[in-house]
Design an enzyme around this catalytic site. Structure first.
Site, PDB file in Angstrom:
ATOM      1  N   THR A  52     102.347  48.069  39.115  1.00 44.98           N
ATOM      2  CA  THR A  52     101.859  47.107  38.011  1.00 44.98           C
ATOM      3  C   THR A  52     102.797  47.085  36.849  1.00 44.98           C
ATOM      4  O   THR A  52     102.921  46.245  35.848  1.00 44.98           O
ATOM      5  CB  THR A  52     100.467  47.532  37.927  1.00 44.98           C
ATOM      6  OG1 THR A  52      99.972  47.556  39.024  1.00 44.98           O
ATOM      7  CG2 THR A  52      99.803  46.613  37.134  1.00 44.98           C
ATOM      8  N   TYR A 139     103.889  57.527  48.781  1.00 42.68           N
ATOM      9  CA  TYR A 139     103.150  56.037  48.745  1.00 42.68           C
ATOM     10  C   TYR A 139     103.689  55.446  50.387  1.00 42.68           C
ATOM     11  O   TYR A 139     104.680  55.114  50.403  1.00 42.68           O
ATOM     12  CB  TYR A 139     103.518  55.294  47.821  1.00 42.68           C
ATOM     13  CG  TYR A 139     102.615  54.131  47.316  1.00 42.68           C
ATOM     14  CD1 TYR A 139     101.873  53.687  48.273  1.00 42.68           C
ATOM     15  CD2 TYR A 139     102.957  53.298  46.017  1.00 42.68           C
ATOM     16  CE1 TYR A 139     100.863  52.732  48.062  1.00 42.68           C
ATOM     17  CE2 TYR A 139     102.078  52.118  46.012  1.00 42.68           C
ATOM     18  CZ  TYR A 139     101.160  51.913  46.935  1.00 42.68           C
ATOM     19  OH  TYR A 139     100.333  50.716  46.338  1.00 42.68           O
ATOM     20  N   LYS A 164      99.183  58.187  49.413  1.00 40.03           N
ATOM     21  CA  LYS A 164      98.551  57.058  49.123  1.00 40.03           C
ATOM     22  C   LYS A 164      99.070  55.805  50.240  1.00 40.03           C
ATOM     23  O   LYS A 164     100.205  55.959  50.525  1.00 40.03           O
ATOM     24  CB  LYS A 164      98.997  56.563  47.880  1.00 40.03           C
ATOM     25  CG  LYS A 164      98.729  55.290  47.180  1.00 40.03           C
ATOM     26  CD  LYS A 164      99.352  55.090  45.749  1.00 40.03           C
ATOM     27  CE  LYS A 164      98.666  53.646  45.159  1.00 40.03           C
ATOM     28  NZ  LYS A 164      99.035  53.690  43.783  1.00 40.03           N
TER      29      LYS A 164
END
Length: 313
Positions: A52, A139, A164
């Protein structure tokens, strides 16, 4: 007093955007205001310069600035993690910059553009982990795909503290959760839902033992993010379903209109809150006027349903 430690997170995780000034530089003052506002709402941690936060669009010097500003604005109230990734030499440079800036951990994003087998991804993690003393959350998304054995292999590394998932294959993720838990003994380790607009699938992730998730919504509407989290914690199925039906699902439909809107819409929504976030960097594009109008209506509907943040603050 610090709410969480890097290896023991809880609550809603805040992934701030990276504001840019009119001349294209990182807007330090706007970033500090954005992070301070968010931390005041009580997130479990701050993840600076991640997806983000347009990690892909930052060079190392800008990245270090973003992380430093986030660390200073957070003022020790919660842990600060920084994004990290790209080619292996670049990832090592970002890891070093994050440590200089005061980050307490790293979120290791996928290598750039290459296709690679799970063993190669594990090698990438091992070499990056060996280059830094910072705790790492790995991730899984895009080209960084793990099997239960390779996930367990990296989970055993001393400074890898979490995994994640951004693929959304719940069958595969359940097998990874089970394998890692049985393969690392009593080592503290956490699993995260890293899907775009993660709240849409969080009830399913909770069911397979993944309680933590990224919340881009927290950037611009913490009352909605906290209201949803509180409803999950209270098993308030009616409130969860109302927010999914009337806020999150319409937001996802709008997000899917244009590639990259997962970031562009969030940044636009932050601007609507009075933060001088500036535009997204190319190759992302700004939302159209029509889509901005839809976004405002969706946010208004979510705020009307969110209610008190009781269980999450």
């Amino acid at each position: 007093m610090k709410k969480n430690s890097p290896s023991n997170l809880s609550g809603v995780l805040f992934f701030p955007i990276t504001p840019f000034a009119a001349n294209g530089d990182v807007n330090d003052a706007a970033l500090a205001e954005h992070v301070q506002r968010g931390v005041a709402q009580g997130p479990g941690a701050v993840f600076a310069a991640c997806g983000t936060g347009e990690f892909n669009a930052l060079e190392v010097g800008e990245f270090e600035t973003v992380v430093r500003v986030a660390v200073e604005a957070t003022a020790g109230r919660v842990p600060v993690f920084a994004g990290c990734g790209g080619s292996l030499p670049q990832a090592k440079q970002f890891a070093a910059a994050a440590k200089r800036a005061g980050a307490q951990g790293l979120l290791l994003l996928p290598p750039y553009l290459v296709s690679c087998p799970p063993e190669g991804v594990a090698n990438y993690v091992e070499q990056l982990a060996a280059s830094t003393s910072l705790p790492l959350i790995v991730y899984q998304r895009n080209n960084a795909v793990f099997t239960p054995p390779t996930a367990t292999r990296v989970a055993r590394l001393p400074n890898v503290i979490g995994f994640k998932d951004g693929l959304g294959n719940l069958d595969a993720m359940q097998r990874i959760v089970l394998a890692v838990r049985s393969g690392i003994g009593n080592k503290p380790f956490q699993f995260f839902n890293g899907m775009p607009t993660a709240e849409m699938v969080q009830p399913a992730y909770r069911a397979i033992g993944v309680p933590l998730y990224s919340s881009a919504v927290f950037c611009f509407a913490p009352e909605i993010a906290l209201g949803f989290y509180g409803a999950l914690e209270r098993n308030d199925t009616a409130r969860v379903e109302a927010l999914l039906q009337n806020f999150y699902a319409p937001l996802v439909e709008l997000r899917n209109e244009v590639p990259g809107y997962a970031v562009s819409l969030v940044k636009a929504a932050v601007r609507l809150n009075g933060i001088a976030a500036g535009p997204v960097r190319a190759p992302l594009v700004e939302p159209t006027p029509k889509h901005l109008e839809q976004l405002e209506r969706i946010i208004a509907a979510g705020r009307a349903l969110a209610g008190p943040k009781s269980a999450a603050a």
